[in-house]
Design an enzyme around this catalytic site. Structure first.
Site, PDB file in Angstrom:
ATOM      1  N   GLU A 129      45.038  15.443  19.046  1.00  0.00           N
ATOM      2  CA  GLU A 129      45.159  14.611  17.840  1.00  0.00           C
ATOM      3  C   GLU A 129      43.862  14.731  17.046  1.00  0.00           C
ATOM      4  O   GLU A 129      42.852  15.206  17.573  1.00  0.00           O
ATOM      5  CB  GLU A 129      45.396  13.152  18.230  1.00  0.00           C
ATOM      6  N   GLY A 133      40.560  15.672  20.700  1.00  0.00           N
ATOM      7  CA  GLY A 133      40.705  17.082  21.028  1.00  0.00           C
ATOM      8  C   GLY A 133      40.150  17.295  22.423  1.00  0.00           C
ATOM      9  O   GLY A 133      40.860  17.142  23.429  1.00  0.00           O
ATOM     10  N   TRP A 158      47.290  20.742  15.274  1.00  0.00           N
ATOM     11  CA  TRP A 158      46.983  22.053  15.860  1.00  0.00           C
ATOM     12  C   TRP A 158      47.974  22.480  16.945  1.00  0.00           C
ATOM     13  O   TRP A 158      47.562  23.037  17.962  1.00  0.00           O
ATOM     14  CB  TRP A 158      45.582  22.062  16.475  1.00  0.00           C
ATOM     15  N   GLY A 243      47.083  27.836  32.835  1.00  0.00           N
ATOM     16  CA  GLY A 243      46.994  28.036  31.383  1.00  0.00           C
ATOM     17  C   GLY A 243      45.676  28.693  31.013  1.00  0.00           C
ATOM     18  O   GLY A 243      45.626  29.599  30.174  1.00  0.00           O
ATOM     19  N   GLU A 364      42.680  25.500  24.430  1.00  0.00           N
ATOM     20  CA  GLU A 364      42.841  25.360  25.891  1.00  0.00           C
ATOM     21  C   GLU A 364      41.503  24.973  26.541  1.00  0.00           C
ATOM     22  O   GLU A 364      41.158  25.415  27.625  1.00  0.00           O
ATOM     23  CB  GLU A 364      43.370  26.669  26.483  1.00  0.00           C
ATOM     24  N   GLY A 365      40.755  24.109  25.848  1.00  0.00           N
ATOM     25  CA  GLY A 365      39.433  23.675  26.317  1.00  0.00           C
ATOM     26  C   GLY A 365      38.367  24.590  25.768  1.00  0.00           C
ATOM     27  O   GLY A 365      38.364  25.790  26.057  1.00  0.00           O
ATOM     28  N   THR A 366      37.450  24.033  24.970  1.00  0.00           N
ATOM     29  CA  THR A 366      36.375  24.854  24.378  1.00  0.00           C
ATOM     30  C   THR A 366      35.461  25.398  25.483  1.00  0.00           C
ATOM     31  O   THR A 366      35.510  24.934  26.626  1.00  0.00           O
ATOM     32  CB  THR A 366      35.513  24.007  23.422  1.00  0.00           C
ATOM     33  N   GLU A 368      32.445  24.779  25.821  1.00  0.00           N
ATOM     34  CA  GLU A 368      31.593  23.671  26.298  1.00  0.00           C
ATOM     35  C   GLU A 368      32.340  22.854  27.358  1.00  0.00           C
ATOM     36  O   GLU A 368      31.753  22.443  28.365  1.00  0.00           O
ATOM     37  CB  GLU A 368      31.176  22.776  25.116  1.00  0.00           C
TER      38      GLU A 368
HETATM   39  C1  LIG Z   1      44.736  27.880  16.684  1.00  0.00           C
HETATM   40  C2  LIG Z   1      44.733  26.658  17.541  1.00  0.00           C
HETATM   41  C3  LIG Z   1      45.832  26.402  18.366  1.00  0.00           C
HETATM   42  C4  LIG Z   1      45.873  25.236  19.156  1.00  0.00           C
HETATM   43  N1  LIG Z   1      46.997  24.961  19.899  1.00  0.00           N
HETATM   44  C5  LIG Z   1      47.103  23.759  20.524  1.00  0.00           C
HETATM   45  C6  LIG Z   1      48.324  23.379  21.177  1.00  0.00           C
HETATM   46  O1  LIG Z   1      49.303  24.140  21.238  1.00  0.00           O
HETATM   47  N2  LIG Z   1      48.408  22.132  21.730  1.00  0.00           N
HETATM   48  C7  LIG Z   1      47.360  21.258  21.684  1.00  0.00           C
HETATM   49  O2  LIG Z   1      47.518  20.151  22.192  1.00  0.00           O
HETATM   50  N3  LIG Z   1      46.180  21.596  21.084  1.00  0.00           N
HETATM   51  C8  LIG Z   1      46.040  22.816  20.500  1.00  0.00           C
HETATM   52  N4  LIG Z   1      44.861  23.151  19.865  1.00  0.00           N
HETATM   53  C9  LIG Z   1      43.768  22.193  19.822  1.00  0.00           C
HETATM   54  C10 LIG Z   1      42.589  22.607  20.676  1.00  0.00           C
HETATM   55  O3  LIG Z   1      42.913  22.486  22.041  1.00  0.00           O
HETATM   56  C11 LIG Z   1      41.405  21.730  20.254  1.00  0.00           C
HETATM   57  O4  LIG Z   1      41.014  22.161  18.956  1.00  0.00           O
HETATM   58  C12 LIG Z   1      40.244  21.835  21.219  1.00  0.00           C
HETATM   59  O5  LIG Z   1      40.565  21.216  22.441  1.00  0.00           O
HETATM   60  C13 LIG Z   1      38.965  21.171  20.653  1.00  0.00           C
HETATM   61  O6  LIG Z   1      39.225  19.898  20.163  1.00  0.00           O
HETATM   62  P1  LIG Z   1      38.710  19.502  18.693  1.00  0.00           P
HETATM   63  O7  LIG Z   1      39.180  20.546  17.751  1.00  0.00           O
HETATM   64  O8  LIG Z   1      39.098  18.099  18.442  1.00  0.00           O
HETATM   65  O9  LIG Z   1      37.131  19.620  18.767  1.00  0.00           O
HETATM   66  P2  LIG Z   1      36.132  18.476  19.283  1.00  0.00           P
HETATM   67  O10 LIG Z   1      36.617  17.925  20.568  1.00  0.00           O
HETATM   68  O11 LIG Z   1      35.880  17.530  18.174  1.00  0.00           O
HETATM   69  O12 LIG Z   1      34.824  19.332  19.549  1.00  0.00           O
HETATM   70  C14 LIG Z   1      33.876  19.685  18.536  1.00  0.00           C
HETATM   71  C15 LIG Z   1      32.727  20.423  19.222  1.00  0.00           C
HETATM   72  O13 LIG Z   1      32.085  19.531  20.138  1.00  0.00           O
HETATM   73  C16 LIG Z   1      32.040  20.123  21.416  1.00  0.00           C
HETATM   74  N5  LIG Z   1      32.150  19.086  22.434  1.00  0.00           N
HETATM   75  C17 LIG Z   1      33.127  18.141  22.550  1.00  0.00           C
HETATM   76  N6  LIG Z   1      32.912  17.368  23.616  1.00  0.00           N
HETATM   77  C18 LIG Z   1      31.776  17.818  24.193  1.00  0.00           C
HETATM   78  C19 LIG Z   1      31.031  17.431  25.329  1.00  0.00           C
HETATM   79  N7  LIG Z   1      31.429  16.416  26.114  1.00  0.00           N
HETATM   80  N8  LIG Z   1      29.896  18.111  25.630  1.00  0.00           N
HETATM   81  C20 LIG Z   1      29.498  19.151  24.850  1.00  0.00           C
HETATM   82  N9  LIG Z   1      30.150  19.556  23.762  1.00  0.00           N
HETATM   83  C21 LIG Z   1      31.282  18.913  23.427  1.00  0.00           C
HETATM   84  C22 LIG Z   1      33.224  21.066  21.453  1.00  0.00           C
HETATM   85  O14 LIG Z   1      33.063  22.050  22.450  1.00  0.00           O
HETATM   86  C23 LIG Z   1      33.187  21.626  20.046  1.00  0.00           C
HETATM   87  O15 LIG Z   1      32.257  22.655  19.970  1.00  0.00           O
HETATM   88  C24 LIG Z   1      44.786  24.338  19.131  1.00  0.00           C
HETATM   89  C25 LIG Z   1      43.663  24.626  18.320  1.00  0.00           C
HETATM   90  C26 LIG Z   1      43.635  25.758  17.538  1.00  0.00           C
HETATM   91  C27 LIG Z   1      42.437  26.006  16.668  1.00  0.00           C
END
Ligand SMILES: Cc1cc2nc3c(=O)[nH]c(=O)nc-3n(C[C@H](O)[C@H](O)[C@H](O)COP(=O)(O)OP(=O)(O)OC[C@H]3O[C@@H](n4cnc5c(N)ncnc54)[C@H](O)[C@@H]3O)c2cc1C
Length: 382
Positions: A129, A133, A158, A243, A364-366, A368
């Site tokens: 959401e 994320g 996303w 995954g 699928e989890g950044t 980080e």
């Molecule tokens: C093309 C695409 C397809 C996707 N498909 C799906 C899907 O099918 N289903 C679904 O549910 N989601 C999907 N996603 C979402 C994706 O899983 C999220 O974008 C991702 O998990 C990161 O969440 P966020 O974008 O909110 O970034 P944020 O969580 O806001 O992170 C921003 C930055 O902060 C860093 N960060 C966050 N927390 C920490 C921490 N504790 N310590 C250090 N660094 C941190 C992150 O690594 C990142 O660099 C998709 C995204 C994209 C771009």
């Protein structure tokens, strides 16, 4: 690569060959055009579904291909070498299929069988959401019990394949009464109260149908709860390791395509009266890239074998995903550099591969979050 003690079984080799053949004949043609137009690979998925590619890890008795995690990873690698967009659609769809295979009951199993036959198109995994994320526990979509139904309100962002999925696995807070946390719900395409939103205009993997899903009083039967009430995290976690190995494989396939393009270009391009491949810098770049690709393959294989042996292997799956996706980024960048100015032109496939690669470090989890998982395991034993 030579396998020296890490040989694949005959069955695994055969899976890789079948997938590579399909990737070349069915998936690769039109990949560049789909990138330009953003057209979802619906017909290709229908073709792949006939051979079980939408339900690779679903047991045969449920209509799936019954592949191991190793088989799944090899198939994913082959498809991604041809088209990363198609591969990511398969990745999220197979994630939902695996979840249903493990948790579905009653009518959900009937839906799984129809899905595995290719009657529903892909499935989508709807967790993320706008405010949740990486921190999935922060999601706010609500599920409220009303008689023999659950009513969903909120928005997912996303979501891969949201535009074409026949069903969505939606994670929502079901704790209105303070008793439980997140639950998983099966929502079929066309359910009143569900709106598929605008498709994202993305940098890469442009034909994967990424869009928002809005729920406004979206009513699903109580029987659409997947797993137990409040057990949504467990449901998501049950498929997450596999995954992540799948995304490691996807990155590896994509990087192998870039590497092959770089090797071919270096052999053919002349600079200062010599082939580019005669320059020591080129040789070092190729050597570093081959070494990293082989290392990524070994980490992927280790994680997949561990899952097949029934281990949770959370850290190993995260290491495979972290290393393969980051190595992929380095390899596509180096291969583009070898192409010089032509690498920056849409006429050469390396330009698309470069754009397609970037997101593997995010979804699928950044990277980080993978590091957090690995570090947690290291420190848990101190
Ligand atoms: C093309 C695409 C397809 C996707 N498909 C799906 C899907 O099918 N289903 C679904 O549910 N989601 C999907 N996603 C979402 C994706 O899983 C999220 O974008 C991702 O998990 C990161 O969440 P966020 O974008 O909110 O970034 P944020 O969580 O806001 O992170 C921003 C930055 O902060 C860093 N960060 C966050 N927390 C920490 C921490 N504790 N310590 C250090 N660094 C941190 C992150 O690594 C990142 O660099 C998709 C995204 C994209 C771009």
């Amino acid at each position: 690569m030579k396998h020296f003690g890490y040989e694949l079984t005959d069955e695994e080799t055969q899976i890789a060959e079948v997938a590579a053949d399909l990737a070349t004949r069915v998936v690769a043609p039109g990949a560049a055009e789909r990138d330009r137009t953003g057209r979802f690979p619906a017909e290709i998925l229908a073709e792949l579904a006939k051979l079980g590619f939408l339900a690779m890890k679903v047991p045969a008795q449920d209509g799936g291909a019954g592949l191991s995690n190793v088989g799944y990873a090899l198939a994913m690698q082959a498809i991604a070498k041809a088209c990363a967009s198609t591969a990511v659609v398969l990745a999220s769809s197979n994630l939902t299929a695996k979840i249903l295979a493990e948790h579905a009951t009653g009518d959900q199993r009937t839906l799984l069988a129809r899905y595995a036959r290719g009657e529903l198109g892909p499935g989508s995994f709807a967790l993320t959401e706008a405010r949740g994320g990486s921190d999935a526990a922060a999601i706010r979509t609500r599920a409220t019990r009303d008689g023999d139904a659950w009513v969903l309100d909120g928005e997912k962002v996303w979501i891969t394949s949201a535009t074409h999925a026949g069903f969505h696995l939606v994670f929502a807070r079901s704790d209105g009464d303070g008793k439980d946390g997140i639950s998983c719900f099966l929502v079929e395409r066309g359910t009143p109260g569900l709106t598929v939103g605008r498709e994202e205009d993305k940098m890469g993997q442009r034909s994967s149908g990424t869009a928002t899903l809005a729920f406004d009083g979206c009513r699903v039967p109580a029987t659409n709860l997947v797993g137990r009430r409040g057990g949504g995290y467990g449901v998501a976690l049950s498929a997450l390791g596999g995954g992540r190995v799948g995304i490691a494989a996807l990155s590896l396939g994509l990087a192998e395509a870039a590497y092959a393009a770089g090797v071919a270009y270096a052999a053919e391009r002349e600079v200062f009266g010599k082939p580019l491949s005669a320059m020591q810098n080129t040789q070092f770049v190729l050597a570093d890239s081959r070494t990293e690709l082989d290392a990524a393959w070994l980490l992927m294989l280790r994680a997949a074998r561990a899952l097949d042996a029934g281990e949770r292997a959370g850290a190993e799956c995260s290491m495979a995903k972290l290393f393969a996706t980051e190595a992929c980024g380095r390899v596509v960048d180096r291969m583009l550099q070898l192409h010089g100015g032509y690498g920056y032109s849409r006429e050469f496939p390396i330009e698309r591969l470069y754009r397609d690669a970037r997101v593997t470090r995010i979804y699928e989890g950044t990277s980080e979050i993978q590091r957090l998982v690995i570090a947690r395991e290291i420190l848990s034993s101190v």
